[in-house]
Design a protein around this motif. Structure first.
Motif, short mmCIF file in Angstrom:
data_model
loop_
_atom_site.label_atom_id
_atom_site.label_comp_id
_atom_site.label_asym_id
_atom_site.label_seq_id
_atom_site.Cartn_x
_atom_site.Cartn_y
_atom_site.Cartn_z
N LEU A 31 3.61 -11.22 -7.41
CA LEU A 31 2.58 -10.91 -6.47
C LEU A 31 1.28 -11.00 -7.06
N GLN A 32 1.26 -11.29 -8.29
CA GLN A 32 0.09 -11.73 -8.96
C GLN A 32 -0.75 -10.41 -9.13
N LEU A 33 -0.12 -9.21 -9.25
CA LEU A 33 -0.93 -7.92 -9.74
C LEU A 33 -1.24 -7.86 -11.17
N LYS A 34 -2.30 -7.18 -11.58
CA LYS A 34 -2.60 -6.92 -12.96
C LYS A 34 -2.56 -5.32 -13.07
N GLY A 35 -2.40 -4.85 -14.17
CA GLY A 35 -2.52 -3.57 -14.80
C GLY A 35 -1.44 -3.03 -15.67
N THR A 36 -1.11 -1.86 -15.82
CA THR A 36 0.09 -1.36 -16.70
C THR A 36 1.05 -0.59 -16.01
N ILE A 37 2.27 -0.37 -16.33
CA ILE A 37 3.23 0.33 -15.55
C ILE A 37 3.87 1.12 -17.01
N LEU A 38 4.18 2.22 -17.08
CA LEU A 38 5.00 2.84 -18.01
C LEU A 38 6.14 3.59 -17.53
N LEU A 39 7.20 3.07 -18.45
CA LEU A 39 8.54 3.82 -17.99
C LEU A 39 9.22 4.24 -19.10
N ALA A 40 9.65 5.76 -18.58
CA ALA A 40 10.44 6.50 -19.96
C ALA A 40 11.60 7.25 -19.06
N PRO A 41 12.24 7.92 -20.12
CA PRO A 41 13.49 8.80 -19.43
C PRO A 41 12.84 9.78 -18.41
N GLU A 42 11.71 10.12 -18.49
CA GLU A 42 11.24 11.36 -17.65
C GLU A 42 10.38 10.89 -16.37
N GLY A 43 10.40 9.29 -16.32
CA GLY A 43 9.54 9.01 -14.85
C GLY A 43 8.84 7.61 -15.31
N ILE A 44 7.56 7.40 -14.44
CA ILE A 44 6.95 6.33 -14.26
C ILE A 44 5.67 6.69 -13.99
N ASN A 45 4.87 5.87 -14.50
CA ASN A 45 3.32 6.16 -14.42
C ASN A 45 2.55 4.58 -14.49
N LEU A 46 1.87 4.53 -13.35
CA LEU A 46 1.73 3.14 -12.81
C LEU A 46 0.16 3.10 -12.47
N PHE A 47 -0.66 2.23 -12.84
CA PHE A 47 -1.92 1.57 -12.39
C PHE A 47 -1.94 0.16 -12.37
N LEU A 48 -2.41 -0.14 -11.16
CA LEU A 48 -2.46 -1.51 -10.64
C LEU A 48 -3.52 -1.89 -9.85
N ALA A 49 -4.00 -3.35 -9.89
CA ALA A 49 -5.14 -3.67 -8.97
C ALA A 49 -4.65 -5.08 -8.66
N GLY A 50 -5.29 -4.99 -7.33
CA GLY A 50 -4.97 -6.52 -6.50
C GLY A 50 -5.63 -6.26 -5.13
N PRO A 51 -5.51 -7.20 -4.36
CA PRO A 51 -5.65 -7.29 -2.87
C PRO A 51 -4.88 -6.58 -2.21
N ARG A 52 -5.32 -5.79 -0.92
CA ARG A 52 -4.37 -4.82 -0.06
C ARG A 52 -3.10 -5.29 0.03
N GLU A 53 -2.88 -6.51 0.56
CA GLU A 53 -1.38 -7.06 0.94
C GLU A 53 -0.30 -6.96 -0.05
N PRO A 54 -0.66 -7.53 -1.37
CA PRO A 54 0.48 -7.59 -2.28
C PRO A 54 0.73 -5.94 -3.01
N ILE A 55 -0.57 -5.14 -3.11
CA ILE A 55 -0.47 -3.82 -3.48
C ILE A 55 0.50 -3.15 -2.75
N ASP A 56 0.42 -3.24 -1.39
CA ASP A 56 1.09 -2.59 -0.29
C ASP A 56 2.48 -3.26 -0.38
N THR A 57 2.86 -4.73 -0.55
CA THR A 57 4.27 -5.29 -0.57
C THR A 57 4.89 -4.60 -1.96
N PHE A 58 4.15 -4.55 -2.82
CA PHE A 58 5.01 -3.79 -4.24
C PHE A 58 5.38 -2.45 -3.87
#
Length: 259
Positions: A31-58
């Motif tokens: 989807l050509q998104l940029k940012g950082t996603i952290l995954l761990a046994p306790e959960g998920i933390n995400l910060f993403l950037a991109g146009p509206r449509e790919p953000i919503d699709t993700f």
């Protein structure tokens, strides 16, 4: 084209981290998104950037996994993507505290909505008449950019210092209502659980953190801007980039961002 800057976190047990990392990274790159996603046994933390449509699709794709169906993202707008690349990382914790007894994926701490906190601040006490203490759980380079009026700021260099700071200052909170806050909720949630664990009563987290407070109120009782972990540097009370010049953290881009 406006860029959507999206952040979200969820404490939920995850046990398929390597496979999940590959699936998530593949989808973000497609989807050509940029940012950082952290995954761990306790959960998920995400910060993403991109146009509206790919953000919503993700996000639609991610919520197909029932573990992430409850994700409640926060959004802000910028003219440019404030990340240089897309990273998905597996870590021991999505926000490092090094207190294994604190398991937020099991139960949340009580929270207070931004509009309620603003009312409490205006009236000088909570709805039961208790004195209010605001506790900033962020690092010192973040609080230098902005914080709530009269908030307790321990000037910590890392969130791992927070438990010791609380242990040395417990008497301050006796008989009062404590509201812990952070950029987007993740640190103040762990902080509130820790304070409960050591026997401090009447503890709340600010639901959605500072960014949700800016989104749902006029930002009264806040001074300055809010540091964020991307190339914008900080956002003001309208969630617009304000570009201050704080000293960066060694973990810049990995700690919290808007989450």
């Amino acid at each position: 084209m406006s860029i959507i800057n999206l952040s979200a976190y969820r404490f939920v047990g995850l046990d398929d981290l390597p496979t999940l990392r590959e699936r998530v990274l593949e989808r973000c790159l497609a989807l050509q998104l940029k940012g950082t996603i952290l995954l761990a046994p306790e959960g998920i933390n995400l910060f993403l950037a991109g146009p509206r449509e790919p953000i919503d699709t993700f996000m639609d794709w991610l919520r197909e996994d029932t573990r992430f169906a409850g994700l409640e993202p926060k959004e802000s707008i910028s003219d440019e993507v404030p990340f240089g690349r897309m990273r998905v990382r597996v870590k021991k914790e999505i926000i490092t505290m090094r207190m294994p007894a604190i398991r937020p994926e099991g139960a949340r701490a009580p929270s207070v909505a931004p509009v309620t906190l603003q009312r409490w601040l205006a009236q000088g006490h909570d709805d039961d008449g208790r004195e209010l203490v605001l506790l900033d759980t962020r690092n010192e380079y973040e609080t230098d950019v902005g914080l709530f009026n009269d908030a307790v700021d321990y000037r910590i260099a890392s969130f791992t210092e927070f438990p010791d700071a609380i242990a040395a200052d417990r008497a301050r909170f006796e008989g009062k209502t404590v509201v812990s806050y952070c950029t987007g909720g993740i640190r103040c949630e762990k902080a509130a659980l820790h304070m409960q664990d050591v026997g401090i009563e009447h503890v709340y987290q600010l639901e959605g953190g500072i960014l949700k407070y800016f989104e749902e109120t006029d930002g009264a009782h806040w001074r300055g801007d809010c540091f964020v972990f991307d190339e914008r540097g900080a956002v003001d009370k309208s969630l617009a980039p304000s570009h201050p010049s704080p000293q960066p953290s060694p973990q810049r881009g990995e700690g919290e961002s808007l989450a």
